[in-house]
Design a protein around this motif. Sequence first.
Motif, short mmCIF file in Angstrom:
data_model
loop_
_atom_site.label_atom_id
_atom_site.label_comp_id
_atom_site.label_asym_id
_atom_site.label_seq_id
_atom_site.Cartn_x
_atom_site.Cartn_y
_atom_site.Cartn_z
N MET A 96 3.08 74.57 8.67
CA MET A 96 2.10 74.80 9.74
C MET A 96 1.27 73.53 9.94
N LYS A 97 1.11 73.13 11.20
CA LYS A 97 0.43 71.87 11.48
C LYS A 97 -1.08 72.02 11.60
N ASP A 98 -1.55 73.15 12.11
CA ASP A 98 -2.99 73.31 12.35
C ASP A 98 -3.45 74.64 11.77
N PHE A 99 -3.72 74.65 10.47
CA PHE A 99 -4.13 75.89 9.81
C PHE A 99 -5.49 76.37 10.32
N LYS A 100 -6.42 75.44 10.54
CA LYS A 100 -7.77 75.84 10.95
C LYS A 100 -7.73 76.61 12.26
N ASN A 101 -7.00 76.10 13.25
CA ASN A 101 -6.91 76.78 14.54
C ASN A 101 -6.24 78.15 14.38
N TYR A 102 -5.20 78.19 13.55
CA TYR A 102 -4.48 79.44 13.28
C TYR A 102 -5.41 80.48 12.67
N TRP A 103 -6.18 80.08 11.67
CA TRP A 103 -7.03 81.04 10.98
C TRP A 103 -8.25 81.42 11.81
N ASP A 104 -8.79 80.49 12.59
CA ASP A 104 -9.95 80.81 13.43
C ASP A 104 -9.63 81.94 14.40
N LYS A 105 -8.42 81.96 14.93
CA LYS A 105 -8.02 83.03 15.86
C LYS A 105 -7.97 84.37 15.13
N ILE A 106 -7.45 84.38 13.91
CA ILE A 106 -7.39 85.60 13.12
C ILE A 106 -8.80 86.09 12.80
N ALA A 107 -9.67 85.17 12.36
CA ALA A 107 -11.03 85.53 11.97
C ALA A 107 -11.82 86.08 13.15
N GLN A 108 -11.71 85.45 14.31
CA GLN A 108 -12.45 85.90 15.48
C GLN A 108 -12.02 87.31 15.90
N LYS A 109 -10.74 87.58 15.81
CA LYS A 109 -10.23 88.91 16.16
C LYS A 109 -10.77 89.97 15.21
N ARG A 110 -10.82 89.65 13.92
CA ARG A 110 -11.30 90.63 12.95
C ARG A 110 -12.80 90.82 13.02
N ARG A 111 -13.54 89.76 13.32
CA ARG A 111 -14.99 89.89 13.42
C ARG A 111 -15.40 90.86 14.53
N LYS A 112 -14.59 90.96 15.56
CA LYS A 112 -14.91 91.85 16.67
C LYS A 112 -14.93 93.32 16.25
N THR A 113 -14.27 93.64 15.15
CA THR A 113 -14.21 95.03 14.67
C THR A 113 -15.36 95.38 13.73
N TRP A 114 -16.12 94.39 13.28
CA TRP A 114 -17.12 94.63 12.25
C TRP A 114 -18.26 95.54 12.74
N LYS A 115 -18.67 95.38 13.99
CA LYS A 115 -19.80 96.16 14.49
C LYS A 115 -19.49 97.66 14.42
N SER A 116 -18.33 98.06 14.91
CA SER A 116 -17.99 99.49 14.89
C SER A 116 -17.80 99.99 13.46
N LYS A 117 -17.26 99.14 12.59
CA LYS A 117 -17.10 99.53 11.19
C LYS A 117 -18.46 99.70 10.52
N LEU A 118 -19.41 98.81 10.85
CA LEU A 118 -20.76 98.92 10.29
C LEU A 118 -21.40 100.23 10.70
N ASP A 119 -21.26 100.60 11.97
CA ASP A 119 -21.85 101.85 12.45
C ASP A 119 -21.32 103.04 11.66
N ARG A 120 -20.02 103.03 11.37
CA ARG A 120 -19.43 104.14 10.62
C ARG A 120 -19.92 104.17 9.18
N LYS A 121 -20.12 103.00 8.59
CA LYS A 121 -20.60 102.95 7.21
C LYS A 121 -22.04 103.46 7.13
N ILE A 122 -22.84 103.13 8.13
CA ILE A 122 -24.22 103.62 8.16
C ILE A 122 -24.25 105.13 8.33
N GLU A 123 -23.39 105.64 9.22
CA GLU A 123 -23.32 107.09 9.44
C GLU A 123 -22.94 107.84 8.16
N LYS A 124 -22.07 107.22 7.36
CA LYS A 124 -21.61 107.87 6.14
C LYS A 124 -22.55 107.65 4.96
N HIS A 125 -23.60 106.82 5.14
CA HIS A 125 -24.58 106.52 4.09
C HIS A 125 -23.89 105.95 2.84
#
Length: 402
Positions: free
Chosen positions: A1-30
């Motif tokens: 792989m020639k550009d690992f940083k670019n490759y991983w940044d795309k993965i990280a950005q996609k996963r970060r978008k899910t954190w808000k909804s996951k946080l809400d569920r964790k708060i609801e479950k205490h």
Amino acid sequence: MKDFKNYWDKIAQKRRKTWKSKLDRKIEKHLDAKRVREDVFIAFKDTIGFSYESYKTAHFTQKNPFVEWEQGVMRFSESGLKKALQQQGANLKEFKMESSRATDNGTLLPDVEIITINYGKAVMTIKRFSAQGIPFGCYEIVPTTQLATGLPWKMEETGFYTLDIATLLMEMDAELNLRDEELSYYLKGMRLTTMEGVTADKLEYKLWTEEEIPVKVRSYLKRYSYWDEESIMKTAIRPWMDAVRKAMEAITEADKNKEDLIFSIWEKNPRTWYYVKSEQEMEEEYFEKVFCQYLYNQGLQDAKVGFYNGNTYIIAIEYKGCPILLQDHWHNPQAPCQCHLYPIFYNMTANYDRPENYNIKFSMLSLSAIAWYIKQAPEHKDRLLRYKQQVLAAYKSCKGIE
């Protein structure tokens, strides 16, 4: 792989978008911090939808940079792996490799070569099983021990020859860093729902600057010429004390309906409704089975916890060089100021009196608030003690004390 940083940044950005909804569920479950951490650092094998075959296919390449063949004999190439890592922008200062050999006479391939590779936070292990006279071997790979315990990925020689170990190693380090970031996001978000202005990671307060210290001290002494050094010090450190008090009160407020989390050596007698607790009960029951056990469960196994000068109503705690005293109001359990916290401004010796100017009074404290403060204290210790020395020097200078 020639550009690992670019490759991983795309993965990280996609996963970060899910954190808000996951946080809400964790708060609801205490959920508590321990459960949240377990969820974030779930092993690959327990992850819903994870497929080893798909993951393996995604990491095939033309040639594994970690493999070299010489005269029909395979050997691991540390230099080849380092070169591939460097080409992808890796920091080789975070790279370390060790190898060892073992024998397993109960198998057809008894010769075992064991490779352990550290890169950043990742620890990868590779075992190659072979036999004399047989050029090909088989492999067991643990991409990173933190996430794949109990899941050695088994592979034959041809598969390992095309496995991109360099990318996989960098990906495991990036994965662990992203999960650390995710955990911090959840804990901070969960704490902010119950604490105003306080995060799980940082305590905000503003002390006098180095330039302000002599000016402030002169001003106070001009108004209050009778003040001694303790009076000056109490005023100087008030922002710190107020910040600690506000944070711990907020945490306690969130826990006030959880009786098992409230710190107290006292309990009500079910027949008389009087508060009773003997010193022996304090030591044997509450202190050991509740207080110490809670700190242990919160990751404070290294904290030294005991009683101050033999007084079983005063708990002495030392964590990473920070001495802390915690007192329950044993004279009168109905008193409005029920708990007293003495932070990190004294030397804990057998004959040292408790510094009353550094006493924060609480009507109630929860065990989670206490554990939070113990974890916070080491981060602020040096700054606060240096600040105290500067204030004391300014006081002596104004008073003409050598």
